[in-house]
Design a protein around this motif. Structure first.
Motif, short mmCIF file in Angstrom:
data_model
loop_
_atom_site.label_atom_id
_atom_site.label_comp_id
_atom_site.label_asym_id
_atom_site.label_seq_id
_atom_site.Cartn_x
_atom_site.Cartn_y
_atom_site.Cartn_z
N ILE A 153 0.86 -1.19 0.00
CA ILE A 153 0.00 0.00 0.00
C ILE A 153 0.89 1.23 0.00
CG2 ILE A 153 -1.77 1.27 1.29
CD1 ILE A 153 -2.53 -1.45 2.58
N LEU A 154 0.81 2.04 -1.03
CA LEU A 154 1.66 3.22 -1.14
C LEU A 154 0.97 4.39 -0.44
CD1 LEU A 154 2.70 2.67 -4.85
CD2 LEU A 154 4.04 2.13 -2.80
N ALA A 155 1.46 4.73 0.75
CA ALA A 155 0.84 5.78 1.56
C ALA A 155 1.77 6.99 1.67
CB ALA A 155 0.47 5.25 2.94
N THR A 156 2.50 7.28 0.59
CA THR A 156 3.28 8.52 0.57
C THR A 156 2.29 9.69 0.49
OG1 THR A 156 3.50 8.24 -1.81
CG2 THR A 156 5.33 7.50 -0.47
N SER A 157 2.76 10.88 0.82
CA SER A 157 1.86 12.05 0.87
C SER A 157 1.30 12.37 -0.52
CB SER A 157 2.62 13.28 1.36
OG SER A 157 3.10 13.05 2.65
N PRO A 158 0.07 12.93 -0.57
CA PRO A 158 -0.50 13.35 -1.85
C PRO A 158 0.07 14.69 -2.29
CG PRO A 158 -2.10 13.65 -0.12
CD PRO A 158 -0.86 13.10 0.54
N THR A 159 1.40 14.74 -2.40
CA THR A 159 2.10 15.94 -2.90
C THR A 159 2.79 15.55 -4.19
OG1 THR A 159 4.06 15.25 -1.68
CG2 THR A 159 2.56 16.76 -0.55
N VAL A 160 3.40 16.51 -4.86
CA VAL A 160 4.10 16.19 -6.12
C VAL A 160 5.16 15.13 -5.86
CG1 VAL A 160 5.62 17.12 -7.89
CG2 VAL A 160 3.65 18.46 -7.13
N ALA A 161 5.98 15.34 -4.80
CA ALA A 161 7.06 14.39 -4.51
C ALA A 161 6.50 13.03 -4.08
CB ALA A 161 7.96 14.96 -3.41
N GLY A 162 5.45 13.06 -3.24
CA GLY A 162 4.87 11.80 -2.76
C GLY A 162 4.21 11.02 -3.88
N ASP A 163 3.51 11.73 -4.77
CA ASP A 163 2.87 11.07 -5.91
C ASP A 163 3.93 10.48 -6.85
OD1 ASP A 163 0.28 11.51 -5.12
OD2 ASP A 163 0.00 13.33 -6.32
#
Lengths: 211, 211
Positions: A153-163
């Motif tokens: 499960i990819l739970a990186t932040s919904p920011t440009v870098a996280g996406d």
């Protein structure tokens, strides 16, 4: 000798003895603590019991001495293996990938996940020189390759870098029997639609599902 | 073993290793610092340099070890005599009497007084068992009796206890050649009259002076 006050700061702090000034200065360096709060906390410390202050000082040192990263998930731990990685009751089939240990704590607080974690220790940021080799991506690959994982499960932040990091990992980890998912992005619970930013609303609409 | 979360607090903090929890707990005991702020500060400490954290811990211990009361004015000091009592440039003829060392700092910040101070270390509160013998009143009497004092300015708080203490001191210290004064009580600078409480307005009217 007390110098004549030359500016605002000097006036405020120059009436305490040096040891007290030093503590006000040290506490005032902490993020979100202004000079007034630092002064108030220092006066509390002066009035507090010696045992209480020593315990606080020891706790500060202990955190720096004992805190390390877990050798499996790279989260915060004071043992080689963190309590979540060491917990036999958790689901070995799911790995939730987050950027920072604090993100893991936030998900744990929600109580919505009972699998394992992997902390990347950042997000891809080519402009700042952060590439896949600077994150714990090779270690994640090894965990996935070692078998037994059904879902990442990819739970990186919904920011440009996280996406971008999530997109990279989805390609990098792709395999025939591995499910790769991304946490949903949309309107937060209790959010008032008229105050939600446009990018979030667009995501919420794109991510709509039948009911 | 992680116990099942039983209440809000357990949920919030049970996802950190014990050393980190200990520091969150210790910082959270400081006045005005909530659990969220304690968590944020702890995460900052984990990321801070070891030298920075050691300096903070040392400053905490040093304040407890070195801070004492000045043997003359009973203010905060790290020497037997505080910097104000030791300053030859200050006016020996005036003593400003305050309840707490922090009151002295507030007056010093105003820059309006260049005499000496005397810190009572409290105010009279017979209901709580605080009588004249529990305050530094005998020591104040000795300073006045030793001569050279023209004026004692009573700068205790304008509260019931502070007013009572000032009234007591005015009677106790009265002498033929000693001027005893009380700081003015009235509308604060920039205060909007419609928001000022009635007791303060009454004092401001009672204390009116010709212009």
């Amino acid at each position: 000798m007390i110098d004549a006050p030359s500016d605002g700061e000097t006036r405020i702090v120059s009436h305490y003895p040096p040891t007290i000034l030093e503590l006000i200065h040290r506490i005032g360096k902490l993020p979100g603590i202004g000079e007034k709060t630092a002064e108030r906390l220092t006066l509390h410390i002066i009035g507090a019991s010696r045992a209480e202050v020593e315990q606080l000082a020891q706790a500060l040192i202990a955190v720096k001495e004992k805190t390390r990263t877990c050798r499996q998930c790279f989260g915060l731990s004071d043992e080689p293996l963190c309590s979540i990685c060491a917990d036999p009751a958790r689901d070995n089939g799911q790995i939730c990938v987050v950027e920072q240990a604090t993100d893991m704590v936030a998900i744990e607080k929600s109580g919505a996940f009972r699998g394992r974690y992997h902390i990347l220790q950042g997000a891809l940021a080519p402009m700042d020189g952060v590439g896949p080799e600077n994150l714990r991506i090779a270690e994640l690959r090894r965990r996935v390759d070692s078998g037994g994982i059904q879902e990442v499960i990819l739970a990186t932040s919904p920011t440009v870098a996280g996406d971008a990091t999530a997109a990279y990992l989805a390609r990098f980890l792709a395999g025939p029997s591995l499910k790769i998912s991304r946490i949903a992005c949309g309107v937060p619970m209790g959010g008032d639609l008229k105050f939600i930013d446009q990018a979030t609303l667009k995501r919420a609409l794109d991510g709509r599902h039948g009911i």
